[in-house]
Design an enzyme around this catalytic site. Structure first.
Site, PDB file in Angstrom:
ATOM      1  N   ASP A   1       0.960  -1.258  -0.045  1.00  0.00           N
ATOM      2  CA  ASP A   1      -0.146  -0.102   0.030  1.00  0.00           C
ATOM      3  C   ASP A   1       0.766   1.283  -0.012  1.00  0.00           C
ATOM      4  O   ASP A   1       1.962   1.199   0.570  1.00  0.00           O
ATOM      5  CB  ASP A   1      -0.990  -0.169   1.205  1.00  0.00           C
ATOM      6  CG  ASP A   1      -2.019   0.821   1.279  1.00  0.00           C
ATOM      7  OD1 ASP A   1      -3.377   0.527   1.519  1.00  0.00           O
ATOM      8  OD2 ASP A   1      -1.789   2.170   0.972  1.00  0.00           O
TER       9      ASP A   1
ATOM     10  N   SER B   1     -15.658  -1.791 -11.077  1.00  0.00           N
ATOM     11  CA  SER B   1     -16.675  -0.937 -10.509  1.00  0.00           C
ATOM     12  C   SER B   1     -17.984  -0.975 -11.539  1.00  0.00           C
ATOM     13  O   SER B   1     -17.791  -1.144 -12.689  1.00  0.00           O
ATOM     14  CB  SER B   1     -16.391   0.325 -10.318  1.00  0.00           C
ATOM     15  OG  SER B   1     -17.463   1.259 -10.122  1.00  0.00           O
TER      16      SER B   1
ATOM     17  N   TYR C   1     -12.095   8.204 -14.207  1.00  0.00           N
ATOM     18  CA  TYR C   1     -11.850   7.066 -13.098  1.00  0.00           C
ATOM     19  C   TYR C   1     -12.867   5.811 -13.769  1.00  0.00           C
ATOM     20  O   TYR C   1     -12.080   4.781 -13.830  1.00  0.00           O
ATOM     21  CB  TYR C   1     -12.594   7.485 -11.787  1.00  0.00           C
ATOM     22  CG  TYR C   1     -13.054   6.405 -10.987  1.00  0.00           C
ATOM     23  CD1 TYR C   1     -11.981   5.502 -10.307  1.00  0.00           C
ATOM     24  CD2 TYR C   1     -14.511   5.706 -10.986  1.00  0.00           C
ATOM     25  CE1 TYR C   1     -12.556   4.381  -9.782  1.00  0.00           C
ATOM     26  CE2 TYR C   1     -14.769   4.780 -10.279  1.00  0.00           C
ATOM     27  CZ  TYR C   1     -13.813   3.869  -9.336  1.00  0.00           C
ATOM     28  OH  TYR C   1     -14.073   2.962  -8.917  1.00  0.00           O
TER      29      TYR C   1
ATOM     30  N   LYS D   1     -10.945   1.860 -15.018  1.00  0.00           N
ATOM     31  CA  LYS D   1     -11.557   0.611 -14.685  1.00  0.00           C
ATOM     32  C   LYS D   1     -11.731  -0.145 -16.168  1.00  0.00           C
ATOM     33  O   LYS D   1     -11.616  -1.384 -15.861  1.00  0.00           O
ATOM     34  CB  LYS D   1     -12.838   0.832 -13.931  1.00  0.00           C
ATOM     35  CG  LYS D   1     -12.382   1.116 -12.363  1.00  0.00           C
ATOM     36  CD  LYS D   1     -11.589   0.166 -11.637  1.00  0.00           C
ATOM     37  CE  LYS D   1     -11.476   0.725 -10.127  1.00  0.00           C
ATOM     38  NZ  LYS D   1     -10.385   0.133  -9.451  1.00  0.00           N
TER      39      LYS D   1
HETATM   40  N1  UFG Z   1     -25.959  11.798  -3.075  1.00  0.00           N
HETATM   41  C1  UFG Z   1     -26.240  12.843  -2.370  1.00  0.00           C
HETATM   42  N2  UFG Z   1     -25.766  13.570  -1.330  1.00  0.00           N
HETATM   43  C2  UFG Z   1     -24.549  13.212  -1.028  1.00  0.00           C
HETATM   44  C3  UFG Z   1     -24.057  12.272  -1.786  1.00  0.00           C
HETATM   45  C4  UFG Z   1     -24.620  11.345  -2.541  1.00  0.00           C
HETATM   46  O1  UFG Z   1     -27.567  13.070  -2.575  1.00  0.00           O
HETATM   47  O2  UFG Z   1     -23.956  14.096  -0.265  1.00  0.00           O
HETATM   48  C5  UFG Z   1     -26.560  10.980  -3.978  1.00  0.00           C
HETATM   49  C6  UFG Z   1     -26.082  11.199  -5.154  1.00  0.00           C
HETATM   50  O3  UFG Z   1     -26.630  11.810  -5.966  1.00  0.00           O
HETATM   51  C7  UFG Z   1     -26.272   9.399  -5.797  1.00  0.00           C
HETATM   52  C8  UFG Z   1     -26.340   8.619  -4.445  1.00  0.00           C
HETATM   53  O4  UFG Z   1     -26.476   9.617  -3.312  1.00  0.00           O
HETATM   54  O5  UFG Z   1     -27.847   9.568  -6.347  1.00  0.00           O
HETATM   55  C9  UFG Z   1     -25.293   7.751  -4.351  1.00  0.00           C
HETATM   56  O6  UFG Z   1     -24.026   8.400  -4.631  1.00  0.00           O
HETATM   57  P1  UFG Z   1     -22.553   8.120  -4.173  1.00  0.00           P
HETATM   58  O7  UFG Z   1     -21.676   9.091  -4.401  1.00  0.00           O
HETATM   59  O8  UFG Z   1     -22.643   7.563  -2.734  1.00  0.00           O
HETATM   60  O9  UFG Z   1     -22.329   6.857  -5.039  1.00  0.00           O
HETATM   61  P2  UFG Z   1     -22.448   6.671  -6.939  1.00  0.00           P
HETATM   62  O10 UFG Z   1     -23.454   5.536  -7.022  1.00  0.00           O
HETATM   63  O11 UFG Z   1     -22.651   8.010  -7.283  1.00  0.00           O
HETATM   64  O12 UFG Z   1     -20.933   6.315  -7.140  1.00  0.00           O
HETATM   65  C10 UFG Z   1     -20.439   5.057  -6.305  1.00  0.00           C
HETATM   66  C11 UFG Z   1     -18.985   5.334  -6.332  1.00  0.00           C
HETATM   67  C12 UFG Z   1     -18.050   5.339  -7.555  1.00  0.00           C
HETATM   68  C13 UFG Z   1     -18.528   4.224  -8.322  1.00  0.00           C
HETATM   69  C14 UFG Z   1     -19.989   3.893  -8.489  1.00  0.00           C
HETATM   70  C15 UFG Z   1     -20.497   2.709  -9.031  1.00  0.00           C
HETATM   71  O13 UFG Z   1     -18.561   6.352  -5.587  1.00  0.00           O
HETATM   72  O14 UFG Z   1     -16.799   5.025  -7.261  1.00  0.00           O
HETATM   73  O15 UFG Z   1     -20.662   3.976  -7.128  1.00  0.00           O
HETATM   74  O16 UFG Z   1     -21.754   2.734  -9.583  1.00  0.00           O
HETATM   75  F1  UFG Z   1     -17.807   4.394  -9.573  1.00  0.00           F
END
Ligand code: UFG
Length: 331
Positions: free
Chosen positions: A31, A125, A149, A153
């Site tokens: 790491d 992912s 990103y 992947k």
């Molecule tokens: N969201 C909010 N407020 C926040 C954070 C997130 O409303 O403060 C919403 C986002 O708009 C989204 C949902 O919560 O609709 C999930 O968001 P995340 O950021 O937790 O997760 P994502 O699905 O956008 O992304 C994650 C990982 C990525 C990966 C992806 C794979 O962060 O690295 O899943 O599907 F690529």
């Protein structure tokens, strides 16, 4: 006992995998501490007997440094997790993502070939599916991805696939994670984002602990029942156990699996689940949509169930309770 090398093994997902593997494998970690710390190792050592001498601080994207370590380990298998993972940062700094994530994968394959390692599990992912219609299936074509990103992947997956074509004695398994959340039930290890959390549950956790006043809900005008986007949240311990199944069930050739629950949960449903499990109210403020967000991303999990006999078992309630236990131990 056979040796498995976890690249990025001190991170959020790697540390949970180390705990799950320790009974059947000697676990060695490389790491570079880019998104982890040696304090993580102290906590990990309370959960599994990993020796300090089996943890190497080196950068997998630097072949010389990585090989110096790899040659002394000569692992039977590699679980390759090391990589940058913030979508927004990858848009700002694309070359940093291409350099780090692609070189690390290329170096892992180079060293597997050089030191006769024949088993690789790759941390991919669901983002590689891009804006396709859920549930996502492994046989869907990988189209143009949405950010650098995601592209790293998808490109890493292709690199591994092409490597396997010329190495018939090799077994590779790509695991496409949906939304990993939660923490080890001990509360000792979990996700600790640097700065403002990008992801939903870590942000909710910080609102619950009083570090942030409210959750910003990024849009409530999506075509879903409550107007907020739907994701497939998977407990990190279930995800870790999928790696154990992938390692123990590895077979020759190249294999790709979704790792999720198959169930969709909206942003507001996750907020309610957290409030119900912990009895802590999470104030929300609805703001504008976040650029690049998908309406829905859920997994078809029939392939991994059928071929590796793995299935997620932990509920949304367990996810929220374990996440909160970890968060509250941080204060
Ligand atoms: N969201 C909010 N407020 C926040 C954070 C997130 O409303 O403060 C919403 C986002 O708009 C989204 C949902 O919560 O609709 C999930 O968001 P995340 O950021 O937790 O997760 P994502 O699905 O956008 O992304 C994650 C990982 C990525 C990966 C992806 C794979 O962060 O690295 O899943 O599907 F690529």
């Amino acid at each position: 006992m056979k040796t498995v090398l976890l690249t990025g093994g001190l991170g959020y997902i790697g540390s949970h995998i180390a705990v799950c593997l320790q009974q059947s494998w000697r676990v060695v970690i490389v790491d570079n501490l880019a998104n982890s710390s040696l304090e993580q190792l102290d906590r990990l050592q309370q959960l599994c007997p990993i020796a300090k001498a089996d943890v190497f601080v080196a950068d997998c994207a630097d072949l010389t440094a990585f090989e110096a370590v790899y040659a002394s380990i000569r692992p039977d298998a590699v679980i390759h997790l090391a990589g940058h993972k913030a979508v927004g940062e990858s848009v700002e700094k694309p070359l940093m993502y291409y350099h780090n994530n692609l070189n690390a994968t290329m170096n892992v394959l180079t060293l597997c070939a050089r030191y006769a390692t024949r088993t690789l599990i790759f941390s991919s992912s669901a983002t590689v599916y891009g804006p396709q219609v859920s549930p996502m299936r492994e046989d869907m074509a990988l189209l143009e991805t949405l950010n650098p990103y995601a592209e790293t992947k998808a490109m890493s997956e292709r690199m591994i696939r092409d490597f396997v074509k010329t190495h018939p004695d090799f077994q590779s398994t790509v695991l496409r994670y949906f939304n990993p959340v939660g923490a080890h039930p001990s509360g000792l290890i979990g996700e600790r984002p640097n700065g403002i959390p990008n992801n939903l549950l870590p942000y909710i956790q910080q609102v619950a602990s009083g570090k942030r006043p409210h959750l910003n809900v990024f849009g409530n005008d999506y075509p879903t029942p409550d107007g907020t986007p739907i994701r497939d949240y998977i407990h990190v311990m279930d995800l870790a156990q999928a790696h154990v199944a992938a390692l123990n069930g590895a077979t020759l050739g190249h294999h790709v699996y979704n790792v999720g629950t198959g169930k969709g949960t909206s942003v507001l449903e996750l907020v309610t689940a957290f409030e119900t499990a912990t009895k802590i109210r999470i104030p929300v403020v609805v703001t504008a949509r976040r650029a690049g967000d998908l309406v829905e991303s859920t997994a078809d999990v029939s392939k991994i169930e059928k071929e590796l006999g793995w299935k997620a078992t932990r509920s949304l309630e367990t996810i929220c309770l374990d996440a909160w236990k970890f968060e509250s131990s941080q204060r």
